[in-house]
Design an enzyme around this catalytic site. Structure first.
Site, short mmCIF file in Angstrom:
data_model
loop_
_atom_site.label_atom_id
_atom_site.label_comp_id
_atom_site.label_asym_id
_atom_site.label_seq_id
_atom_site.Cartn_x
_atom_site.Cartn_y
_atom_site.Cartn_z
N HIS A 67 4.99 -31.07 -14.60
CA HIS A 67 4.58 -31.57 -15.92
C HIS A 67 5.77 -31.48 -16.88
O HIS A 67 6.67 -30.66 -16.70
CB HIS A 67 3.43 -30.74 -16.48
CG HIS A 67 2.18 -30.80 -15.68
ND1 HIS A 67 1.35 -31.91 -15.66
CD2 HIS A 67 1.59 -29.89 -14.86
CE1 HIS A 67 0.31 -31.66 -14.88
NE2 HIS A 67 0.43 -30.45 -14.38
N CYS A 112 1.19 -34.20 -10.46
CA CYS A 112 0.28 -33.10 -10.11
C CYS A 112 -0.91 -33.64 -9.30
O CYS A 112 -0.74 -34.08 -8.17
CB CYS A 112 -0.15 -32.34 -11.36
SG CYS A 112 -0.80 -30.68 -11.00
#
Length: 503
Positions: free
Chosen positions: A438, A337
């Site tokens: 994630h 991310c």
């Protein structure tokens, strides 16, 4: 419409005293009894968040509690989520969507509205379940904040919920924690407190019985029990308080291969790496102070709530030089991310999403470039990596485009809608990779694939890690609580309300 669910509130004498753990345990205990139970936290402040099946964002702790309750997470369980972007500002996520970038002062101007919204969310939960276990935030006795409180005693009073007050004996001063908290409350608020749970006890618990007797005599309220430290199972942490004081690491003191996670100032979703933390034969360490990285099999740049600020910190602290030297020396780097964004050439913020508009030079380890912009991406994502199927989630502002690198992952579905897309990037030599996904390591086969890629093929992750390991841990937590607490007395608080016919 039938009866509304009754509520019980788990509040604390401070932050990180164990409220989330006690809430999770009660959710699993009630679920095991066949009770339809749901968690609720009106306002959570954390950069650890997740995504619901509807593609909405909520606090990771309430997702954990929903898992413990064996139900699907829903944003009504956490209607207000604050994601700190600086020491004085946060992004406000309301009902699962980014709503406001607010300073502490401007946020408090919205408290009346947000209390109404959180009460409405609680009411919706109470119409669907039999019991709601409410969690507080921080200390319930912050006298300067109490008038505008939306998550602690005011929320419990709205729900007519008896309060279990959790204190942490390990940090010291447990008697002052309990008696001092009560002293800060009005007589009416003191009446809301039904009893106490003392958490994180070390040593012979029998020696603390005089302390229990003193608390009960002094307060005229019961101690429901004393919870010893546990080490035979693991429950996800709510926020980065648990990794604030990371120990120094030296390879000479370790007898197994290690992977390092750089502890960024605005680190988010560090629970992504819990499966690595519990992989036999592998050491996972968080590093804060710059050091030589040559001894690590892999280095991870985690998510960040403030990518450009953390990029600048990498440069100013000396970490950038260490990371680049590690990569030049053939090291394996993974960015997730915000960490993925940092690996590229530039991070642009033309609209000032994270602060002052502008651009920040990245590490230049991947041929990608990022532009931060709305709307926020929040998806549950099904993907495949090197033929291994996985499921994770995405939470990010902005878009990253490849400038010549190869995609890392094939995306097959987002928020239950089929797609043909790609995610992430891999360098030409395969040693630097980045992804927005994630939960990458929740799938054992994907964990094994990454470990093999960084030269640790001999390490085999437990095939029950990820969701299966979490579920097993919830059972162990419920057993631990049943062994050391008077669960029947706590359940009696709930049953009395149910028998009394809550409105």
């Amino acid at each position: 419409m039938g009866k509304q669910a009754v509520c019980v509130a788990v509040l604390g004498t401070g932050s990180d005293v164990g409220k989330s753990i006690v809430t999770s345990a009660l959710c699993r205990i009630l679920a095991n009894q066949g009770v339809r139970v749901a968690p609720f936290k009106a306002q959570n402040m954390s950069n650890n968040s997740g995504v619901t099946a509807e593609g909405l964002e909520m606090g990771r702790a309430q997702i954990v509690q929903a898992e413990a309750a064996r139900i699907a997470p829903h944003v009504d369980m956490n209607p207000v989520l604050l994601k700190p972007t600086s020491d004085v500002g946060s992004q406000v996520v309301l009902h699962g969507k980014a709503w406001l970038e607010a300073s502490a002062r401007s946020y408090y101007e919205q408290k009346a509205f947000l209390f109404q919204e959180s009460c409405a969310a609680l009411d919706r939960l109470r119409n669907q379940y039999e019991v709601v276990v409410m969690e507080g935030a921080g200390s319930c006795a912050e006298v300067n904040l109490m008038a505008n409180d939306i998550v602690n005693l005011r929320a419990a009073a709205y729900a007519q919920a008896p309060v279990i007050l959790v204190a942490d004996i390990d940090r010291g001063g447990v008697f002052a924690q309990i008696v001092g908290t009560l002293a800060c409350l009005s007589s009416e608020q003191q009446e809301q407190i039904a009893g106490f749970v003392i958490n994180r006890f070390r040593g012979d618990i029998r020696l603390f019985q005089p302390g229990v007797d003193w608390i009960e005599e002094r307060t005229a309220k019961p101690v429901f029990g004393v919870l010893p430290w546990y080490r035979h199972f693991h429950i996800e942490a709510e926020d980065a308080v648990t990794i604030e004081n990371v120990p120094s690491y030296t390879q000479a003191s370790q007898d197994q291969p290690a992977v390092a996670v750089i502890k960024l100032p605005h680190i988010s979703n560090f629970t992504d790496f819990d499966p690595l933390l519990h992989t036999p034969g592998l050491e996972l360490v968080y590093l804060q102070q710059p050091q030589d990285l040559a001894s690590f099999a892999g280095v991870i740049l985690p998510g960040s709530k403030s990518t450009r600020s953390d990029l600048e910190w990498l440069a100013e602290s000396g970490w950038q030089e260490r990371l680049l030297a590690y990569a030049r020396g053939g090291g394996h780097v993974l960015g997730v991310c915000g960490g993925y964004q940092m690996l590229g050439s530039q991070v642009h913020d033309p609209q000032g999403i994270e602060g002052q508009p502008g651009s920040t030079r990245g590490l230049g380890l991947l041929e990608v470039e990022t532009v931060l912009k709305a709307p926020k991406t929040t998806t549950l994502t099904d993907f495949s990596w090197a033929g291994h199927q996985g499921r994770g989630y995405e939470i990010h502002m902005g878009q990253t485009t490849l400038q010549g690198g190869r995609p890392l992952i094939e995306v097959e579905q987002r928020n239950q809608e089929a797609c043909q897309d790609s995610d992430g990037c891999i360098s030409a030599d395969g040693r630097v990779i980045g992804t927005y996904i994630h939960g990458l390591f929740d799938t054992p086969a994907i964990t094994a694939h990454w470990l093999q890629a960084i030269g640790l093929a001999e390490i085999r992750p437990d095939q029950s890690h990820g969701p299966l390991a979490r579920d097993r841990a919830y059972e162990q937590l419920a057993e631990h609580m049943a062994e050391h607490l008077d669960v029947e007395a706590i359940l009696a608080l709930i049953h009395r309300q149910r028998e009394g016919g809550a409105a």
